[in-house]
Scaffold this motif. Structure first.
Motif, PDB file in Angstrom:
ATOM      1  N   LEU A 152     -96.900  21.910 129.213  1.00  0.00           N
ATOM      2  CA  LEU A 152     -98.321  21.760 128.872  1.00  0.00           C
ATOM      3  C   LEU A 152     -98.672  22.647 127.678  1.00  0.00           C
ATOM      4  CD1 LEU A 152     -99.996  21.695 132.405  1.00  0.00           C
ATOM      5  CD2 LEU A 152     -99.938  19.821 130.750  1.00  0.00           C
ATOM      6  N   GLY A 153     -98.110  23.855 127.662  1.00  0.00           N
ATOM      7  CA  GLY A 153     -98.344  24.769 126.544  1.00  0.00           C
ATOM      8  C   GLY A 153     -97.830  24.207 125.238  1.00  0.00           C
ATOM      9  N   ILE A 154     -96.675  23.560 125.276  1.00  0.00           N
ATOM     10  CA  ILE A 154     -96.075  22.979 124.066  1.00  0.00           C
ATOM     11  C   ILE A 154     -96.915  21.811 123.553  1.00  0.00           C
ATOM     12  CG2 ILE A 154     -94.105  21.572 123.319  1.00  0.00           C
ATOM     13  CD1 ILE A 154     -92.381  23.613 124.960  1.00  0.00           C
ATOM     14  N   ILE A 155     -97.424  20.961 124.478  1.00  0.00           N
ATOM     15  CA  ILE A 155     -98.286  19.842 124.063  1.00  0.00           C
ATOM     16  C   ILE A 155     -99.581  20.384 123.445  1.00  0.00           C
ATOM     17  CG2 ILE A 155     -99.659  17.887 124.898  1.00  0.00           C
ATOM     18  CD1 ILE A 155     -97.428  17.519 127.072  1.00  0.00           C
TER      19      ILE A 155
ATOM     20  N   LEU B 166    -108.820  26.811 120.402  1.00  0.00           N
ATOM     21  CA  LEU B 166    -108.836  26.855 121.864  1.00  0.00           C
ATOM     22  C   LEU B 166    -107.507  26.343 122.439  1.00  0.00           C
ATOM     23  CD1 LEU B 166    -111.233  27.800 123.647  1.00  0.00           C
ATOM     24  CD2 LEU B 166    -111.683  25.385 124.151  1.00  0.00           C
ATOM     25  N   ALA B 167    -106.981  25.264 121.822  1.00  0.00           N
ATOM     26  CA  ALA B 167    -105.714  24.683 122.285  1.00  0.00           C
ATOM     27  C   ALA B 167    -104.557  25.656 122.090  1.00  0.00           C
ATOM     28  CB  ALA B 167    -105.437  23.380 121.533  1.00  0.00           C
TER      29      ALA B 167
ATOM     30  N   VAL C  19    -100.657  29.691 124.246  1.00  0.00           N
ATOM     31  CA  VAL C  19    -100.106  31.059 124.317  1.00  0.00           C
ATOM     32  C   VAL C  19    -100.348  31.664 125.698  1.00  0.00           C
ATOM     33  CG1 VAL C  19    -100.285  33.398 123.381  1.00  0.00           C
ATOM     34  CG2 VAL C  19    -100.324  31.426 121.836  1.00  0.00           C
ATOM     35  N   THR C  20    -101.515  31.422 126.269  1.00  0.00           N
ATOM     36  CA  THR C  20    -101.841  31.976 127.593  1.00  0.00           C
ATOM     37  C   THR C  20    -100.912  31.417 128.666  1.00  0.00           C
ATOM     38  OG1 THR C  20    -104.146  31.931 126.869  1.00  0.00           O
ATOM     39  CG2 THR C  20    -103.760  32.521 129.137  1.00  0.00           C
TER      40      THR C  20
ATOM     41  N   ILE D 141    -106.055  30.496 133.389  1.00  0.00           N
ATOM     42  CA  ILE D 141    -106.853  30.511 132.152  1.00  0.00           C
ATOM     43  C   ILE D 141    -106.313  29.467 131.175  1.00  0.00           C
ATOM     44  CG2 ILE D 141    -107.422  31.884 130.094  1.00  0.00           C
ATOM     45  CD1 ILE D 141    -107.387  34.365 132.007  1.00  0.00           C
ATOM     46  N   GLY D 142    -104.964  29.454 131.013  1.00  0.00           N
ATOM     47  CA  GLY D 142    -104.347  28.502 130.098  1.00  0.00           C
ATOM     48  C   GLY D 142    -104.618  27.065 130.502  1.00  0.00           C
TER      49      GLY D 142
END
Length: 652
Positions: free
Chosen positions: A587-590, A611-612, A617-618, A629-630
């Motif tokens: 999800l972080g990579i997307i 924001l994305a 990073v979070t 949070i992420g």
């Protein structure tokens, strides 16, 4: 064969143009084109002889360590002086008298060790005049051979390390040491297994050579065509299809051959013109191929042979290394595919017509049997056989299985050509390993590695994130302009210990520096893979490099993920934890791709892009709260995008 042949249009590069491009950006490929018959025969005899020697010893077992490595290095050096001109204006069709003399001296270094091996062993620490003479000779030969093949960068670095060993007492206190006499330095490099004949050349003389040889045999059978056609059949029809084809085919090929630049030229000569034709810019087209080719080196099963060096260095089974590398490798490619897909959607780029694409059934029927040697290799590697033995059987099985179809069959002539081609392909890595042996040998002799570790820790101010950042910078700088294998050997001995001192698991530390070492191929000012991509696309080299970095953003993010969450490397954890870390990382990579590209379901404006990226990073930072949070930030971005897309569709 199929309608897909129409995609091989006139823009695809000729073999001659491919050679020119590889030679321009990859000094290892700048061979002389010898036209004197006896010289051609000499090269073939040495190259085929060395290949057969390594194949035979993979079954019988290697010679005594010093003899085995000396023979490997000496023959490699002789071939280098015959095949590589000393300068651009030197004869390109014949070896000069000086080249022949240097080749003869290279062979003499083998003869001396074989002839007086017992004397060398008994005189350990008390060399005689002949020992000193041959020790100085091999250092000079390695530096000159390395300069011709690998270029000035690594040669200068190795020379500086030799000077450092000698001038230690006169240097600033931070890096000073007691200093060593020329005799001591030279004999340490030649008569021990700590210098030129150290671990680096030892790995070249075993794992690397055989896996490069395996790649040469696969290449002769047309494996590259199989990967290209299969990728076209899988993704050619989707949005931005040609770019996805580049990512998939380069990933397959790169995981085996280990040379990012050769991979860029091999697959890029076909995919880059296709990408440009479907609407991608020159700079982006070259960048896609560069990022995808570099990523092949972090993808099992072979990982450019680095997995085997890592296994030996860390004392871990190969299967454990390869298994641990799977998820990070997949996430890297997921990141590249994400940016490619979002760029296609943003620009409205369509895929190719299905009628112009290969049929998967036909592709498998024509060349699918070539996958059997890979299956045999993987089975043997995970079945507990040594990598050397597995590679040898993979080569033999390739010859046998290729006979099943006329289009892939290898006759005696092609087998000899594959043996010679494999040896030629191994010259660059072997010379780099020999020079790395000098660097690592001096670092071991003088304690320089410990000083560098201390420097990184001081800069990091006892903070893990800062220590990771400076280790990343050190790995990228050390890896500039180098093949992945010597890059790993240097970074693992110079930069990784800083992380180990900080309490990071040695394996995680080694994976971290390895990732950033190979990403040096994409980071300007010395982004060789990106420059090769720009050479094909006609784009600007530096812009192509920066586009490559955007595409490889996951490669920058993922190492930080597995340092903070070793579960991603499947290190001593439960299946549930592995699944959770993988999902949050994905999800972080997307989210990162959407933030960098400015598109998700529709255009993403700057505040939402920020924001994305924050959400991405979070999600990297471990812990329930940071994950929540992420996830919340990513859900907010997605919800706003869905509303925006619904409104725009209502207006239409």
């Amino acid at each position: 064969m199929h309608n897909g042949q129409v995609v091989k249009h006139s823009e695809e590069l000729t073999e001659e143009k491919k050679k020119q491009l590889v030679g321009k950006y990859d000094s290892e490929s700048r061979f002389r084109n010898l036209n004197i018959p006896w010289m051609v025969r000499m090269v073939t005899l040495l190259a085929v002889g060395l290949a057969l020697f390594h194949l035979v010893t993979s079954f019988t077992g290697p010679l005594v360590t010093l003899k085995h490595r000396a023979l490997h290095t000496g023959v490699i050096l002789a071939l280098v002086f015959l095949l590589y001109p000393s300068r651009k204006r030197a004869p390109q069709r014949r070896a000069t008298v000086v080249d022949l003399l240097l080749a003869l001296l290279s062979v003499a270094t083998i003869v001396y060790i074989f002839a007086d091996y017992s004397g060398i062993v008994s005189r350990a620490g008390l060399p005689n005049q002949n020992d000193l003479l041959f020790s100085i000779l091999i250092v000079i030969l390695v530096l000159e051979g390395g300069r011709r093949v690998v270029g000035n960068g690594l040669t200068l670095l190795a020379s500086l390390f030799l000077l450092y060993a000698y001038f230690g007492p006169y240097l600033p206190r931070v890096i000073a040491h007691r200093g060593y006499a020329i005799d001591d330095i030279a004999t340490y490099m030649y008569l021990t297994t700590e210098g030129i004949y150290g671990t680096a050349i030892g790995v070249s003389a075993t794992y690397i050579f055989l896996f490069v040889l395996f790649g040469a045999f696969l290449n002769r059978t047309g494996m590259g065509q199989l990967f290209n056609d299969a990728a076209m059949a899988i993704s050619g029809h989707t949005s931005g299809g040609p770019a996805k084809v580049a990512v998939i085919s380069s990933g397959f090929l790169g995981s085996i051959n280990g040379s990012a630049i050769a991979n860029v030229v091999t697959t890029g000569s076909f995919t880059i013109p296709l990408m440009k034709r479907t609407g991608y810019s020159k700079n982006f087209s070259g960048a896609v191929e560069a990022a995808a080719s570099v990523g092949g080196q972090v993808l099992p099963p072979v990982m450019g042979a680095t997995a085997f060096i890592m296994a030996e260095t860390l004392g871990k089974p190969y299967a454990e290394i390869a298994l641990a590398a799977v998820l990070p490798g997949v996430l890297y490619y997921m990141g590249v595919i994400t940016v490619v897909h979002l760029r296609a959607k943003k620009r409205g780029l369509r895929g190719l017509s299905r009628k112009d694409l290969p049929n998967m059934k036909q592709v498998i029927k024509e060349r699918g049997h070539l996958l059997i040697p890979l299956v045999i290799l993987i089975y043997m590697l995970f079945g507990g056989f040594t990598p050397i033995y597995a590679a040898a059987w993979a080569i033999i099985s390739t010859v046998v299985i290729a006979m099943f179809r006329k289009t892939t069959r290898l006759g005696p002539k092609k087998i000899v050509q594959a043996l010679e081609e494999g040896t030629r392909s191994a010259l660059g890595v072997a010379m780099a390993c020999a020079m790395v042996g000098i660097i690592v040998g001096v670092a071991s002799l003088t304690g320089f590695g410990l000083k560098m570790t201390t420097a990184i820790l001081v800069l990091g101010q006892n903070t893990l994130i800062l220590t990771l950042f400076f280790t990343m910078l050190a790995s990228i700088i050390l890896g500039m302009g180098l093949p992945s294998i010597p890059t790993y050997i240097i970074t693992s001995s110079m930069a990784a210990p800083a992380l180990v001192k900080f309490g990071v698991d040695p394996f995680v530390s080694h994976m971290f520096v390895f990732y950033f070492g190979i990403l040096a191929n994409l980071t300007p000012p010395v982004a060789l893979a990106a420059f090769a991509g720009a050479g094909i696309s006609g784009g600007d080299p530096n812009r192509t490099g920066f586009n490559s970095l955007k595409l490889a953003a996951a490669g920058i993010l993922v190492p930080y993920v597995f340092v903070y969450s070793p579960e991603l490397l499947m290190q001593g954890t439960s299946a549930l934890e592995i699944i959770w870390v993988t999902i949050t990382a994905a999800l972080g990579i997307i989210a990162l791709g959407a933030g960098l590209e400015g598109y998700l379901l529709t255009d993403v404006h700057l505040p939402l892009r920020i924001l994305a990226v924050i959400g991405a990073v979070t999600l990297v930072i471990p812990g329930l709260w940071t994950d929540m949070i992420g996830l919340s930030l990513v859900i907010i971005v997605l919800a706003i995008q869905m509303v925006k897309r619904k409104r725009s569709s209502n207006i239409e």
